[in-house]
Design a protein around this motif. Structure first.
Motif, mmCIF file in Angstrom:
data_model
loop_
_atom_site.group_PDB
_atom_site.id
_atom_site.type_symbol
_atom_site.label_atom_id
_atom_site.label_comp_id
_atom_site.label_asym_id
_atom_site.label_seq_id
_atom_site.Cartn_x
_atom_site.Cartn_y
_atom_site.Cartn_z
ATOM 1 N N TYR A 1 0.848 -1.193 0.000
ATOM 2 C CA TYR A 1 0.000 0.000 0.000
ATOM 3 C C TYR A 1 0.884 1.244 0.000
ATOM 4 N N TYR A 2 0.551 2.160 -0.922
ATOM 5 C CA TYR A 2 1.330 3.375 -1.097
ATOM 6 C C TYR A 2 0.477 4.610 -0.808
ATOM 7 N N CYS A 3 1.086 5.558 -0.159
ATOM 8 C CA CYS A 3 0.483 6.855 0.072
ATOM 9 C C CYS A 3 0.935 7.804 -1.040
ATOM 10 N N ASN A 4 0.017 8.654 -1.493
ATOM 11 C CA ASN A 4 0.303 9.614 -2.558
ATOM 12 C C ASN A 4 -0.374 10.934 -2.216
ATOM 13 N N ALA A 5 0.303 12.045 -2.443
ATOM 14 C CA ALA A 5 -0.296 13.329 -2.087
ATOM 15 C C ALA A 5 0.182 14.430 -3.009
ATOM 16 N N ASP A 6 -0.678 15.438 -3.184
ATOM 17 C CA ASP A 6 -0.341 16.648 -3.933
ATOM 18 C C ASP A 6 0.059 17.712 -2.914
ATOM 19 N N ILE A 7 1.341 18.059 -2.891
ATOM 20 C CA ILE A 7 1.881 18.924 -1.842
ATOM 21 C C ILE A 7 2.553 20.147 -2.448
ATOM 22 N N GLY A 8 2.260 21.286 -1.857
ATOM 23 C CA GLY A 8 2.899 22.516 -2.303
ATOM 24 C C GLY A 8 3.815 23.079 -1.236
ATOM 25 N N TRP A 9 4.971 23.587 -1.658
ATOM 26 C CA TRP A 9 5.938 24.144 -0.698
ATOM 27 C C TRP A 9 6.419 25.527 -1.104
ATOM 28 N N SER A 10 5.813 26.080 -2.176
ATOM 29 C CA SER A 10 6.185 27.419 -2.619
ATOM 30 C C SER A 10 4.956 28.313 -2.623
ATOM 31 N N PHE A 11 5.193 29.640 -2.751
ATOM 32 C CA PHE A 11 4.098 30.596 -2.664
ATOM 33 C C PHE A 11 3.398 30.839 -3.997
ATOM 34 N N ASP A 12 3.777 30.099 -5.027
ATOM 35 C CA ASP A 12 3.147 30.282 -6.334
ATOM 36 C C ASP A 12 1.868 29.464 -6.486
ATOM 37 N N GLY A 13 1.500 28.697 -5.455
ATOM 38 C CA GLY A 13 0.257 27.943 -5.497
ATOM 39 C C GLY A 13 0.341 26.577 -6.142
ATOM 40 N N ARG A 14 1.490 26.227 -6.687
ATOM 41 C CA ARG A 14 1.623 24.936 -7.355
ATOM 42 C C ARG A 14 1.757 23.813 -6.325
ATOM 43 N N THR A 15 1.340 22.626 -6.764
ATOM 44 C CA THR A 15 1.558 21.430 -5.956
ATOM 45 C C THR A 15 2.296 20.399 -6.792
ATOM 46 N N TYR A 16 2.934 19.482 -6.093
ATOM 47 C CA TYR A 16 3.732 18.449 -6.742
ATOM 48 C C TYR A 16 3.306 17.085 -6.205
ATOM 49 N N ASP A 17 3.552 16.079 -6.999
ATOM 50 C CA ASP A 17 3.116 14.724 -6.692
ATOM 51 C C ASP A 17 4.196 13.981 -5.912
ATOM 52 N N TYR A 18 3.843 13.479 -4.731
ATOM 53 C CA TYR A 18 4.793 12.745 -3.901
ATOM 54 C C TYR A 18 4.238 11.367 -3.546
ATOM 55 N N TRP A 19 5.179 10.430 -3.396
ATOM 56 C CA TRP A 19 4.836 9.048 -3.059
ATOM 57 C C TRP A 19 5.619 8.585 -1.837
ATOM 58 N N GLY A 20 4.987 7.738 -1.037
ATOM 59 C CA GLY A 20 5.701 7.062 0.023
ATOM 60 C C GLY A 20 6.389 5.821 -0.508
ATOM 61 N N GLN A 21 7.100 5.136 0.375
ATOM 62 C CA GLN A 21 7.879 3.975 -0.032
ATOM 63 C C GLN A 21 7.053 2.697 -0.015
ATOM 64 N N GLY A 22 5.872 2.749 0.586
ATOM 65 C CA GLY A 22 4.984 1.584 0.614
ATOM 66 C C GLY A 22 5.076 0.792 1.906
ATOM 67 N N THR A 23 3.980 0.170 2.262
ATOM 68 C CA THR A 23 3.941 -0.714 3.427
ATOM 69 C C THR A 23 3.176 -1.980 3.046
ATOM 70 N N GLN A 24 3.727 -3.118 3.433
ATOM 71 C CA GLN A 24 3.155 -4.411 3.029
ATOM 72 C C GLN A 24 1.976 -4.766 3.923
ATOM 73 N N VAL A 25 0.881 -5.155 3.296
ATOM 74 C CA VAL A 25 -0.282 -5.710 4.002
ATOM 75 C C VAL A 25 -0.497 -7.118 3.483
ATOM 76 N N THR A 26 -0.486 -8.087 4.385
ATOM 77 C CA THR A 26 -0.700 -9.478 4.013
ATOM 78 C C THR A 26 -1.878 -10.021 4.808
ATOM 79 N N VAL A 27 -2.864 -10.518 4.086
ATOM 80 C CA VAL A 27 -4.055 -11.086 4.715
ATOM 81 C C VAL A 27 -4.025 -12.590 4.471
ATOM 82 N N SER A 28 -3.811 -13.331 5.544
ATOM 83 C CA SER A 28 -3.653 -14.776 5.412
ATOM 84 C C SER A 28 -3.931 -15.449 6.737
ATOM 85 N N SER A 29 -4.466 -16.672 6.648
ATOM 86 C CA SER A 29 -4.693 -17.451 7.861
ATOM 87 C C SER A 29 -3.509 -18.367 8.133
#
Length: 121
Positions: free
Chosen positions: A93-121
């Protein structure tokens, strides 16, 4: 430097629950949309849940009624509460967000590194 860091993944039995967290850190002036994606082995990455900046949410049909996305804007954090988990929810599972760090109003696309989810008995 903006970073996204996921946590909360792990091994859970079918029918169980997990809560994923994703924290954005760095110089951040605004965060618009925040999303959770997942990618299972041999499959394409798919959008699971979407949190709009106005508070609206949207979900993939496969998780509607079982997953809930929420966010704490004060903490720059988005969560994914996953209930009634199934084997087919197994993925990175990956997190993704549109984040802005400048005063021009633009945002940029960022991704996390991911976390494993395993569903098993």
């Amino acid at each position: 430097q903006v970073q996204l860091m996921e946590s909360g993944g792990g091994l859970v039995q079918p029918g169980g629950s997990l809560r994923l967290s994703c924290v954005a850190s760095g110089t951040i002036l605004r965060i618009n949309a925040m999303r959770w994606y997942r990618q299972a082995p041999g499959k394409q990455r798919e959008l699971v849940a979407y949190s709009y900046s106005d508070g609206g949410t949207d979900y993939a049909d496969s998780v509607k009624g079982r997953f809930t996305i929420s966010r704490d804007n004060a903490k720059n954090t988005v969560y994914l509460q996953m209930n009634s988990l199934k084997a087919e929810d197994t993925a990175v599972y990956y997190c993704n967000a549109d984040i802005g760090w400048s005063f021009d109003g633009r945002t940029y696309d960022y991704w996390g590194q991911g976390t494993q989810v395993t569903v098993s008995s």
